[in-house]
Design a protein around this motif. Structure first.
Motif, mmCIF file in Angstrom:
data_model
loop_
_atom_site.group_PDB
_atom_site.id
_atom_site.type_symbol
_atom_site.label_atom_id
_atom_site.label_comp_id
_atom_site.label_asym_id
_atom_site.label_seq_id
_atom_site.Cartn_x
_atom_site.Cartn_y
_atom_site.Cartn_z
ATOM 1 N N ALA A 229 0.753 -1.136 -0.014
ATOM 2 C CA ALA A 229 -0.062 -0.125 0.077
ATOM 3 C C ALA A 229 0.795 1.149 0.039
ATOM 4 N N LEU A 230 1.967 1.119 0.803
ATOM 5 C CA LEU A 230 2.828 2.472 0.787
ATOM 6 C C LEU A 230 3.258 2.609 -0.430
ATOM 7 N N LEU A 231 3.973 1.812 -1.132
ATOM 8 C CA LEU A 231 4.675 1.986 -2.284
ATOM 9 C C LEU A 231 3.348 2.532 -3.334
ATOM 10 N N LYS A 232 2.238 2.105 -3.346
ATOM 11 C CA LYS A 232 1.083 2.453 -4.334
ATOM 12 C C LYS A 232 0.801 3.883 -3.937
ATOM 13 N N ASN A 244 -5.763 6.218 4.295
ATOM 14 C CA ASN A 244 -5.765 5.312 5.323
ATOM 15 C C ASN A 244 -5.492 3.923 4.823
ATOM 16 N N ILE A 245 -4.838 3.094 5.693
ATOM 17 C CA ILE A 245 -4.365 1.625 5.372
ATOM 18 C C ILE A 245 -5.042 0.644 6.369
ATOM 19 N N GLY A 246 -6.309 0.290 5.889
ATOM 20 C CA GLY A 246 -6.643 -0.968 7.000
ATOM 21 C C GLY A 246 -7.036 -2.040 6.142
ATOM 22 N N SER A 247 -7.375 -3.270 6.935
ATOM 23 C CA SER A 247 -7.687 -4.499 6.647
ATOM 24 C C SER A 247 -9.066 -4.683 7.031
ATOM 25 N N GLY A 248 -9.748 -4.043 7.831
ATOM 26 C CA GLY A 248 -11.270 -4.498 8.379
ATOM 27 C C GLY A 248 -11.205 -5.691 9.373
ATOM 28 N N ILE A 249 -9.840 -6.057 9.469
ATOM 29 C CA ILE A 249 -9.941 -7.362 10.681
ATOM 30 C C ILE A 249 -9.491 -6.830 11.838
ATOM 31 N N PRO A 284 -2.603 4.190 31.087
ATOM 32 C CA PRO A 284 -3.333 5.600 31.115
ATOM 33 C C PRO A 284 -3.919 6.534 29.794
ATOM 34 N N GLY A 285 -4.942 6.615 29.799
ATOM 35 C CA GLY A 285 -5.616 7.247 28.222
ATOM 36 C C GLY A 285 -5.579 6.049 27.263
ATOM 37 N N HIS A 286 -5.731 4.833 27.729
ATOM 38 C CA HIS A 286 -5.704 3.726 26.899
ATOM 39 C C HIS A 286 -6.945 3.819 25.848
ATOM 40 N N ASP A 287 -6.787 3.903 24.570
ATOM 41 C CA ASP A 287 -8.025 4.010 23.726
ATOM 42 C C ASP A 287 -8.648 2.537 23.517
ATOM 43 N N VAL A 288 -9.906 2.574 23.521
ATOM 44 C CA VAL A 288 -10.542 1.297 23.751
ATOM 45 C C VAL A 288 -10.664 0.885 22.339
ATOM 46 N N ARG A 289 -10.954 1.473 21.244
ATOM 47 C CA ARG A 289 -11.210 0.878 19.923
ATOM 48 C C ARG A 289 -10.634 1.822 18.714
ATOM 49 N N TYR A 290 -9.845 1.163 17.883
ATOM 50 C CA TYR A 290 -9.473 1.722 16.427
ATOM 51 C C TYR A 290 -10.217 1.234 15.461
ATOM 52 N N SER A 291 -10.573 1.997 14.434
ATOM 53 C CA SER A 291 -11.311 1.176 13.334
ATOM 54 C C SER A 291 -11.061 2.181 12.019
ATOM 55 N N LEU A 292 -10.723 1.868 11.085
ATOM 56 C CA LEU A 292 -10.616 2.609 9.930
ATOM 57 C C LEU A 292 -11.552 2.344 8.773
ATOM 58 N N ASN A 293 -11.826 3.533 8.020
ATOM 59 C CA ASN A 293 -12.697 3.359 6.767
ATOM 60 C C ASN A 293 -11.611 3.549 5.885
ATOM 61 N N SER A 294 -11.260 2.429 4.978
ATOM 62 C CA SER A 294 -10.187 2.369 4.039
ATOM 63 C C SER A 294 -10.959 2.395 2.739
ATOM 64 N N SER A 295 -11.944 2.998 2.450
ATOM 65 C CA SER A 295 -12.508 2.782 1.079
ATOM 66 C C SER A 295 -11.813 3.939 0.000
ATOM 67 N N LYS A 296 -11.205 4.658 0.562
ATOM 68 C CA LYS A 296 -10.662 5.796 -0.373
ATOM 69 C C LYS A 296 -9.432 5.058 -1.084
ATOM 70 N N ILE A 297 -8.501 4.242 -0.447
ATOM 71 C CA ILE A 297 -7.242 3.807 -0.954
ATOM 72 C C ILE A 297 -7.946 2.531 -1.673
ATOM 73 N N LYS A 299 -10.852 2.344 -3.566
ATOM 74 C CA LYS A 299 -11.481 2.843 -4.718
ATOM 75 C C LYS A 299 -10.567 3.558 -5.557
ATOM 76 N N LYS A 300 -9.757 4.575 -4.928
ATOM 77 C CA LYS A 300 -8.937 5.600 -5.825
ATOM 78 C C LYS A 300 -7.723 4.876 -6.338
ATOM 79 N N LEU A 301 -7.144 3.788 -5.435
ATOM 80 C CA LEU A 301 -5.822 3.358 -5.830
ATOM 81 C C LEU A 301 -5.819 1.821 -5.941
ATOM 82 N N ASN A 302 -6.995 1.399 -6.079
ATOM 83 C CA ASN A 302 -7.218 -0.169 -6.390
ATOM 84 C C ASN A 302 -6.370 -1.020 -5.327
#
Ligand SMILES: NC(=O)c1ccc[n+]([C@@H]2O[C@H](COP(=O)([O-])OP(=O)(O)OC[C@H]3O[C@@H](n4cnc5c(N)ncnc54)[C@H](O)[C@@H]3O)[C@@H](O)[C@H]2O)c1
Length: 343
Positions: A229-232, A244-249, A284-297, A299-302
């Motif tokens: 993804a980075l190279l693309k 964003n670079i996500g897997s949905g996993i 301390p300050g531990h985030d509970v959940r991360y979740s990315l929407n990676s539809s841009k990469i 759709k736009k970069l296949n």
């Protein structure tokens, strides 16, 4: 032959990225200060390659960095050099500010001077993180348009760097791109991070320390997928934009441990009596959940991730097993010093 600079190339993602770039026939210049998380083992195999150069250098050293750029005239810089461990940023944040913010600023200044004085217009892909968006409510996913809301000194330093990158692009017309990957795992990762630490402890008959109740959810991606993804993004991304670079996993920490224990079983590892989950006081300050929407990469970069969690965990476990002799060769004192493990 295209020449590219990778900063932080002796670290986890950087070394996997250099591996990919060398396979794609790039000439790679690795600039890395060889900090504690850099592992000479990660880059050992590149040394024989005629298209690889290594410079032990802090990205804050502008004059030496400039000399290297003027000598090799690369097409761009992939900036992965960073302090990366959240816990360390909570213990002591100064170096995070120095490397992640000032270091990025220094690279931007370098590119600005190269453009103005040497008519060299280098492209910069700055590698950020999904942690800049902060805690994400259940059923939501952060797109690139989400507000930044970092929780730790680490994520705040990354968020600050991203904003400076964006400002330099607008103000000075620099050719910049930003990537925000989710949690990576795979070979070469320093065993202070969650997955390699758990594998290391399973193999070495140690407790499996888990923050809070182990319910924190992270989005997991195999490192090779991130590197593709980075190279693309570097080659095809729209200048001035973030991806964003996500897997949905998405899994919580306890589920990941279960998967690792299953993999250990498949490898016929006899689990020692100490190999059990030990809940420890939450960060301390531990985030509970991360979740990315990676539809841009996508759709736009296949681009789409290829590796399933089971396949990725198998490859990662296999790598640590195969390389365990390296970890065994170093003394316990060294392990504590180099790998940040508590006594
Ligand atoms: N690992 C992940 O899950 C993840 C997820 C999202 C984003 N990121 C980002 O990706 C990048 C790479 O992360 P990683 O996991 O490979 O980290 P890492 O800690 O394994 O590697 C970082 C490398 O940067 C080098 N470095 C640190 N400070 C430096 C300085 N001042 N000058 C030169 N080199 C320096 C270190 O020596 C090390 O080799 C980072 O920017 C990180 O914020 C990582």
């Amino acid at each position: 032959m295209k020449k590219i600079v990778v900063t932080g190339g002796s670290g986890f993602i950087g070394s996997n990225l250099i591996n990919l770039l060398l396979k794609k026939k790039y000439f790679v210049i690795n600039i890395d200060k060889s900090g504690y998380s850099a592992n000479p083992y990660n880059v050992k195999s590149f040394k024989k390659n005629k298209r690889y150069r290594f410079f032990k250098l802090n990205i804050n050293n502008k004059s030496k960095f400039l000399k290297i750029i003027l000598k090799y005239k690369p097409v761009g810089i992939l900036n992965l050099a960073a302090e990366t461990h959240v816990d360390r940023s909570i213990d002591s944040s100064k170096i995070f500010i120095s490397t992640n913010i000032f270091g990025t600023y220094n690279i931007l200044e370098l590119i600005r001077v190269l453009k103005r004085n040497y008519k060299l217009n280098l492209k910069l892909l700055h590698v950020s993180t999904d942690e800049v968006y902060g805690d994400i409510d259940k059923n939501l996913s952060a797109s690139e348009k989400f507000n930044y809301n970092p929780s730790s000194p680490y994520s705040a330093s990354k968020a600050a760097a991203d904003q400076i990158v964006k400002a330099y692009a607008k103000t000075y017309g620099l050719k910049t791109l930003i990537a925000n990957p989710c949690n990576n795992y795979g070979p070469n990762q320093f065993p202070e991070k969650f997955i390699p630490k758990m594998i290391f402890n399973i193999i070495n008959n140690k407790n499996l320390p888990v923050y809070g109740k182990g319910k924190n959810v992270r989005e997991w991606i195999f490192v090779n997928d991130t590197c593709e993804a980075l190279l693309k993004i570097f080659l095809k991304g729209k200048i001035g934009e973030s991806y964003n670079i996500g897997s949905g996993i998405k899994f919580n920490n306890l589920s990941i441990i279960k998967k690792l224990l299953l993999e250990a079983k498949k490898n016929k590892i006899k689990l020692g009596k100490n190999v059990k989950v030990k809940f420890v006081h939450d960060r301390p300050g531990h985030d509970v959940r991360y979740s990315l929407n990676s539809s841009k990469i996508s759709k736009k970069l296949n681009w789409k991730h290829k590796t399933s969690i089971s396949n990725g965990i198998k490859q990662t476990f296999d790598w640590y097993l195969k390389n365990i002799n390296y970890f065994k060769k170093i003394s316990r004192k060294d392990i504590i010093k180099r790998f940040g493990l508590k006594k």
